[in-house]
Design a protein around this motif. Structure first.
Motif, PDB file in Angstrom:
ATOM      1  N   ARG A  20       1.009  -1.089  -0.015  1.00 53.53           N
ATOM      2  CA  ARG A  20       0.062  -0.037   0.078  1.00 53.53           C
ATOM      3  C   ARG A  20       1.004   1.111   0.023  1.00 53.53           C
ATOM      4  O   ARG A  20       2.074   1.294   0.544  1.00 53.53           O
ATOM      5  CB  ARG A  20      -0.798   0.106   1.323  1.00 53.53           C
ATOM      6  N   ASN A 155      -1.475  -1.600  16.178  1.00 50.64           N
ATOM      7  CA  ASN A 155      -1.639  -0.514  16.745  1.00 50.64           C
ATOM      8  C   ASN A 155      -2.177   0.694  15.956  1.00 50.64           C
ATOM      9  O   ASN A 155      -2.385   0.363  14.756  1.00 50.64           O
ATOM     10  CB  ASN A 155      -0.135   0.136  17.160  1.00 50.64           C
ATOM     11  N   LYS A 181       2.275  -4.819  14.562  1.00 57.56           N
ATOM     12  CA  LYS A 181       1.872  -4.513  13.493  1.00 57.56           C
ATOM     13  C   LYS A 181       1.167  -2.948  13.700  1.00 57.56           C
ATOM     14  O   LYS A 181       0.456  -2.825  14.184  1.00 57.56           O
ATOM     15  CB  LYS A 181       0.815  -5.471  13.229  1.00 57.56           C
ATOM     16  N   THR A 184      -0.830   1.212   9.053  1.00 58.19           N
ATOM     17  CA  THR A 184       0.001   1.663   7.713  1.00 58.19           C
ATOM     18  C   THR A 184       0.506   2.765   7.391  1.00 58.19           C
ATOM     19  O   THR A 184       1.623   3.191   7.082  1.00 58.19           O
ATOM     20  CB  THR A 184      -0.709   1.247   6.448  1.00 58.19           C
ATOM     21  N   SER A 233      -9.791   1.980  16.109  1.00 57.48           N
ATOM     22  CA  SER A 233     -10.988   2.249  16.438  1.00 57.48           C
ATOM     23  C   SER A 233     -12.197   1.204  16.868  1.00 57.48           C
ATOM     24  O   SER A 233     -11.825   0.098  16.697  1.00 57.48           O
ATOM     25  CB  SER A 233     -11.544   2.929  14.905  1.00 57.48           C
ATOM     26  N   THR A 236     -12.948  -1.386  13.950  1.00 61.82           N
ATOM     27  CA  THR A 236     -11.901  -2.393  13.747  1.00 61.82           C
ATOM     28  C   THR A 236     -12.019  -3.297  14.843  1.00 61.82           C
ATOM     29  O   THR A 236     -11.556  -4.644  14.670  1.00 61.82           O
ATOM     30  CB  THR A 236     -10.618  -1.735  13.333  1.00 61.82           C
ATOM     31  N   GLN A 257      -9.837   1.336  22.432  1.00 59.65           N
ATOM     32  CA  GLN A 257     -10.610   2.087  21.309  1.00 59.65           C
ATOM     33  C   GLN A 257     -10.842   3.480  21.584  1.00 59.65           C
ATOM     34  O   GLN A 257     -10.200   4.089  22.596  1.00 59.65           O
ATOM     35  CB  GLN A 257     -11.789   1.402  21.281  1.00 59.65           C
ATOM     36  N   GLU A 400     -16.944   9.962  17.268  1.00 61.42           N
ATOM     37  CA  GLU A 400     -15.379  10.469  17.560  1.00 61.42           C
ATOM     38  C   GLU A 400     -15.125  11.178  16.141  1.00 61.42           C
ATOM     39  O   GLU A 400     -14.719  10.397  15.466  1.00 61.42           O
ATOM     40  CB  GLU A 400     -14.716   9.594  18.124  1.00 61.42           C
ATOM     41  N   HIS A 477      -4.374   2.280  31.802  1.00 59.58           N
ATOM     42  CA  HIS A 477      -4.957   3.014  30.612  1.00 59.58           C
ATOM     43  C   HIS A 477      -5.769   2.183  30.022  1.00 59.58           C
ATOM     44  O   HIS A 477      -5.394   1.050  29.652  1.00 59.58           O
ATOM     45  CB  HIS A 477      -3.774   3.324  29.601  1.00 59.58           C
TER      46      HIS A 477
HETATM   47  P1  NAP Z   1      -8.161   1.531  12.810  1.00 57.42           P
HETATM   48  O1  NAP Z   1      -8.353   1.959  11.583  1.00 57.42           O
HETATM   49  O2  NAP Z   1      -9.017   0.738  13.507  1.00 57.42           O
HETATM   50  O3  NAP Z   1      -6.649   0.762  12.602  1.00 57.42           O
HETATM   51  C1  NAP Z   1      -6.081   0.206  14.069  1.00 57.42           C
HETATM   52  C2  NAP Z   1      -5.148  -0.888  13.495  1.00 57.42           C
HETATM   53  O4  NAP Z   1      -5.925  -2.018  12.855  1.00 57.42           O
HETATM   54  C3  NAP Z   1      -4.236  -0.327  12.494  1.00 57.42           C
HETATM   55  O5  NAP Z   1      -2.779  -1.028  12.790  1.00 57.42           O
HETATM   56  C4  NAP Z   1      -4.748  -1.208  11.202  1.00 57.42           C
HETATM   57  O6  NAP Z   1      -3.843  -1.291  10.228  1.00 57.42           O
HETATM   58  C5  NAP Z   1      -5.265  -2.420  11.885  1.00 57.42           C
HETATM   59  N1  NAP Z   1      -6.466  -3.123  11.205  1.00 57.42           N
HETATM   60  C6  NAP Z   1      -7.336  -2.592  10.323  1.00 57.42           C
HETATM   61  N2  NAP Z   1      -8.008  -3.728  10.027  1.00 57.42           N
HETATM   62  C7  NAP Z   1      -7.453  -4.748  10.158  1.00 57.42           C
HETATM   63  C8  NAP Z   1      -7.607  -6.128   9.787  1.00 57.42           C
HETATM   64  N3  NAP Z   1      -8.728  -6.656   9.277  1.00 57.42           N
HETATM   65  N4  NAP Z   1      -6.604  -7.097  10.170  1.00 57.42           N
HETATM   66  C9  NAP Z   1      -5.894  -6.791  11.085  1.00 57.42           C
HETATM   67  N5  NAP Z   1      -5.329  -5.416  11.370  1.00 57.42           N
HETATM   68  C10 NAP Z   1      -6.393  -4.436  11.119  1.00 57.42           C
HETATM   69  O7  NAP Z   1      -7.463   2.887  13.859  1.00 57.42           O
HETATM   70  P2  NAP Z   1      -6.632   4.173  13.152  1.00 57.42           P
HETATM   71  O8  NAP Z   1      -7.083   4.925  12.481  1.00 57.42           O
HETATM   72  O9  NAP Z   1      -5.152   3.648  13.071  1.00 57.42           O
HETATM   73  O10 NAP Z   1      -6.408   4.936  14.819  1.00 57.42           O
HETATM   74  C11 NAP Z   1      -7.437   5.863  15.258  1.00 57.42           C
HETATM   75  C12 NAP Z   1      -8.281   5.198  16.082  1.00 57.42           C
HETATM   76  O11 NAP Z   1      -7.753   4.658  17.195  1.00 57.42           O
HETATM   77  C13 NAP Z   1      -9.093   6.299  16.806  1.00 57.42           C
HETATM   78  O12 NAP Z   1     -10.140   5.881  16.861  1.00 57.42           O
HETATM   79  C14 NAP Z   1      -8.396   6.419  18.290  1.00 57.42           C
HETATM   80  O13 NAP Z   1      -9.385   6.819  19.153  1.00 57.42           O
HETATM   81  C15 NAP Z   1      -7.917   4.963  18.261  1.00 57.42           C
HETATM   82  N6  NAP Z   1      -6.796   5.012  19.557  1.00 57.42           N
HETATM   83  C16 NAP Z   1      -7.317   4.376  20.586  1.00 57.42           C
HETATM   84  C17 NAP Z   1      -6.276   4.409  21.709  1.00 57.42           C
HETATM   85  C18 NAP Z   1      -6.237   3.819  22.806  1.00 57.42           C
HETATM   86  O14 NAP Z   1      -5.387   3.637  23.517  1.00 57.42           O
HETATM   87  N7  NAP Z   1      -7.560   3.457  23.409  1.00 57.42           N
HETATM   88  C19 NAP Z   1      -4.881   5.141  21.200  1.00 57.42           C
HETATM   89  C20 NAP Z   1      -4.750   5.580  19.857  1.00 57.42           C
HETATM   90  C21 NAP Z   1      -5.617   5.438  19.103  1.00 57.42           C
HETATM   91  P3  NAP Z   1      -3.773  -0.649   8.799  1.00 57.42           P
HETATM   92  O15 NAP Z   1      -3.698   0.786   9.267  1.00 57.42           O
HETATM   93  O16 NAP Z   1      -2.839  -1.525   8.053  1.00 57.42           O
HETATM   94  O17 NAP Z   1      -5.189  -0.739   8.094  1.00 57.42           O
END
Ligand code: NAP
Length: 674
Positions: A20, A155, A181, A184, A233, A236, A257, A400, A477
């Motif tokens: 990608r 992550n 992981k 991306t 999120s 996911t 999340q 959010e 946390h």
């Molecule tokens: P995301 O889109 O849900 O992605 C999170 C992780 O999941 C990424 O590494 C993504 O990889 C991976 N992923 C997605 N689909 C997958 C699949 N089918 N199989 C395996 N892995 C998969 O979240 P984001 O956009 O990176 O982060 C933003 C979100 O994270 C926000 O909603 C935020 O609130 C939340 N967050 C929470 C915390 C906490 O500690 N609670 C901390 C930071 C962020 P790819 O990027 O390769 O798709």
């Protein structure tokens, strides 16, 4: 164009089929590519479980803690490289510090806690032994040992360094290998960080692997000794935690999340108070740090009805001073969102919020950007909404917008504020700015169960407070409900997510052998030499010294009373002492008994015992009167190396009277040279 590789089963694998493209947050141009559909998933799992796990479990908790410290210091020296790479994620220098320095700091805290709070062994003891039979011949205790599998860390994009290190530190300390992981969008920063750690030579083979790009079908091959720690999120998380294989094998799935974190201005914090100014400052900082891309950012701002206008004006004034632009410029206070698609997502979510509220600051089509092309980069202004009827509104409590977007809403009284707080249905953190302990307590009782962390701040704590949004390694946390129901960090609690707690039952000697800590009732050995003449390396668990006895006289009690000034009536006045339910009459001071005990067991000459560093768990169990005698039993309970010169010996000490009743019991700590 950067090729971002994966590290799989001991090999660096460049992007390949299914790679990608990753764009710069500032220019929108393609910057890197990552991902390879041909990663040897099964080999990676085997490599981690068989080689990484075996190597890590050979080390003690202290060995692994020392490794973490060395890794952290290694990264610290190279952090500029990580800063330099991170600008393209849209982050400013102060954002890098949260991410890079915050991650390294987290590792250092786990390193220190591992040395201080865990044994230099292979088994972590969870609580004291429990006597399960009449005589103590059958005992029980809880122990924790590392999972015999692999931890898969998934992550989010917003903290490419902190995200990886805050999960790796407790995992490696537990003795479990990890496959990391990263998201991306920012994986090129994580790859640089992981590459540094692997190049350092400090990690045993197999301890850490890296997947950049897609994870393939890895989750379908996990087993009951494996664990998944996910951050991202809610959407996911829902998808991944529902993976049938994870459910079939009860694979641990911890989820961190998004959440609709809130901050409450206390009813006492009126305009003109230090708390009011503090609140405004915290809200503005949380809205703009990392361009609002923080899982802990304040999304909902709750303010007493009477002060809503004053707060809107004060926050807007501060937001107006935030310069948005190229994060490399020193004057820039807020950079860009991570990507154009993230910008689209934020604007869409902001529109949902706007359907229920009024935009009072930050029009997305009218703001200026310094040093970068506003149209090409993923820039948005901070956006403050005002929702005047938060009881009817729904979106403001469940949407959010992962950017610099927050909604301010009024509350009537404290129960109303609590009700609004809980409408987020579970969050990572809620903050309350108040100087009133009753407000803090009422909110805690009404709302703590909805939040992983409650952060109170006021004029007393503001000089040192770490900020609403900062997850600290010492503190838990994670949060319930919407926040994912997971938990990370929290000191040694965070290590336990990668260990199995097992109840063990058996004789004291069996428990001693397993736990590497002598259990009362276990075999006591004696040595011809006094234990204080034996070095840390020489003395053994269970080694016991039995002292001669000493009779306590009334003169002893009176001398001690006058010498120390402790003339409490129980030692001086027989009638008054008798009237007390605890004493048969005048009794010896507990501290006198301890002092006499020391006199009975010490070996006075210079030797391996360097210092007495404390007593733990002291209990006086039977009173000792004039004419009674005492003797002491001193047994080596536990040994913990502290540095290259000495280690701590924990002695189990029992004071008996002439009838063999236990008069006192405690643990004595000494530092003994090797
Ligand atoms: P995301 O889109 O849900 O992605 C999170 C992780 O999941 C990424 O590494 C993504 O990889 C991976 N992923 C997605 N689909 C997958 C699949 N089918 N199989 C395996 N892995 C998969 O979240 P984001 O956009 O990176 O982060 C933003 C979100 O994270 C926000 O909603 C935020 O609130 C939340 N967050 C929470 C915390 C906490 O500690 N609670 C901390 C930071 C962020 P790819 O990027 O390769 O798709």
């Amino acid at each position: 164009m950067l090729d971002v590789s994966s590290f799989a089963a001991g090999q660096w694998i460049a992007p390949g089929t299914g790679a990608r493209s990753i764009e710069s947050a500032i220019t929108g141009e393609a910057l890197a590519q990552a991902g390879n559909a041909a990663l040897p998933i099964q080999d990676m799992l085997g490599y981690a479980r068989e080689i990484g796990g075996t190597n890590l479990r050979r080390m003690t908790f202290h060995d692994r803690a020392k490794m973490l410290k060395a890794l952290a210091l290694f990264l610290m020296e190279r952090k500029q490289t990580l800063y330099d790479l991170s600008y393209d994620t849209g982050a400013t220098l102060s954002d890098h510090k949260i991410d890079v320095d915050g991650g390294i700091g987290t590792m250092l805290v786990f390193a220190a806690k591992g040395r201080r709070e865990m044994p230099d062994g292979h088994v972590y003891l969870d609580g004291p032994p429990e006597q399960l039979g009449k005589t103590g011949a059958f005992m029980g205790r809880h122990i924790c040992t590392p999972l015999l599998g692999v931890a898969v860390h998934i992550n989010a994009f917003n903290f490419p360094v902190w995200g990886v290190l805050e999960k790796l530190a407790p995992t490696l300390l537990a003795g479990v290998p990890a496959i990391v992981k990263p998201a991306t969008a920012t994986c090129y920063v994580t790859e640089a960080c992981v590459r540094m750690m692997l190049d350092s030579g400090l990690l045993p083979e197999g301890a850490v692997q890296l997947v950049t790009g897609g994870l393939g079908d890895m989750l379908d091959h996990l087993e009951c000794q494996d664990a998944v720690a996910f951050t991202g999120s809610a959407q996911t998380a829902l998808k991944l935690r529902g993976t049938p294989n994870l459910m079939e094998n009860s694979v641990r799935f911890a989820s961190e999340q998004d959440s609709l974190n809130a901050s409450v201005l206390g009813p006492d914090a009126e305009p003109g108070t230090p708390e009011f100014d503090l609140f405004v400052k915290e809200v503005q900082r949380e809205m703009t740090a990392k361009a609002g891309q923080k899982c802990t950012a304040i999304r909902r701002i709750m303010v007493p009805h009477a002060h809503i206008d004053a707060v809107i004006t004060a926050i807007s004034d501060r937001l107006a001073k935030i310069q948005i632009g190229d994060p490399r410029l020193e004057s820039t206070r807020m950079g860009a969102l991570v990507s154009a698609s993230q910008k689209r997502d934020v604007l869409e979510k902001a529109a949902l919020i706007q359907a229920e509220s009024e935009l009072v600051f930050g029009a997305p089509d009218a703001f200026s950007v310094t040093g970068a092309d506003k149209e090409k980069g993923a820039f948005v202004p901070p956006m403050l909404f005002h929702c005047s009827d938060p009881d009817i509104a729904r979106r403001v409590h469940d949407t959010e917008a992962f950017g610099p977007v927050s909604t301010i809403m009024p509350y009537r009284d404290l129960p109303h504020a609590i009700d609004l707080l809980n409408k987020g249905k579970g969050s990572l953190v809620a903050s309350v700015i108040t100087n009133d302990g009753d407000v803090a307590r009422d909110i805690t009782l009404g709302s703590a169960a909805f939040h992983g962390r409650l952060y109170f701040n006021n004029r007393t704590s503001m000089g040192e407070a770490s900020g609403h949004g900062a997850p600290l390694p010492h503190m838990v946390h994670g949060g319930p409900g919407r926040a994912g129901g997971g938990e990370e960090l929290g000191g040694i609690r965070g290590v336990m997510h990668y260990m199995q707690r097992t109840a063990i039952q058996g004789s004291p000697d069996i428990l001693t052998a397993i736990g590497e800590q002598w259990v009362p009732g276990g075999t006591e050995t004696t040595h011809q030499d006094h234990p204080f003449t034996r070095t840390f390396s020489q003395i053994t668990l269970g080694e016991t010294f039995n002292s001669p006895s000493r009779t306590i006289t009334l003169e002893d009690i009176e001398t001690f009373a006058h010498f120390t000034g402790d003339t409490f009536y129980a030692h001086m006045d027989d009638a008054a002492a008798k009237a007390n339910p605890f004493f048969p009459g005048r009794v010896a001071h507990g501290y006198l008994l301890l002092s006499f005990a020391a006199g009975l067991f010490v070996q006075p000459d210079p030797g391996p015992v360097l210092a007495n560093t404390g007593l733990d768990n002291l209990r006086f169990m039977a009173p000792v009167a004039a004419g009674d005698s005492i003797r002491v039993r001193l047994t080596v309970k536990h040994k913990t190396p502290r540095n290259d010169e000495y280690g701590e010996v924990r002695w189990h000490v029992t004071l008996y009277n002439q009838n063999d009743d236990v008069a006192a019991e405690y643990e004595l700590l000494t530092m003994n040279g090797y």
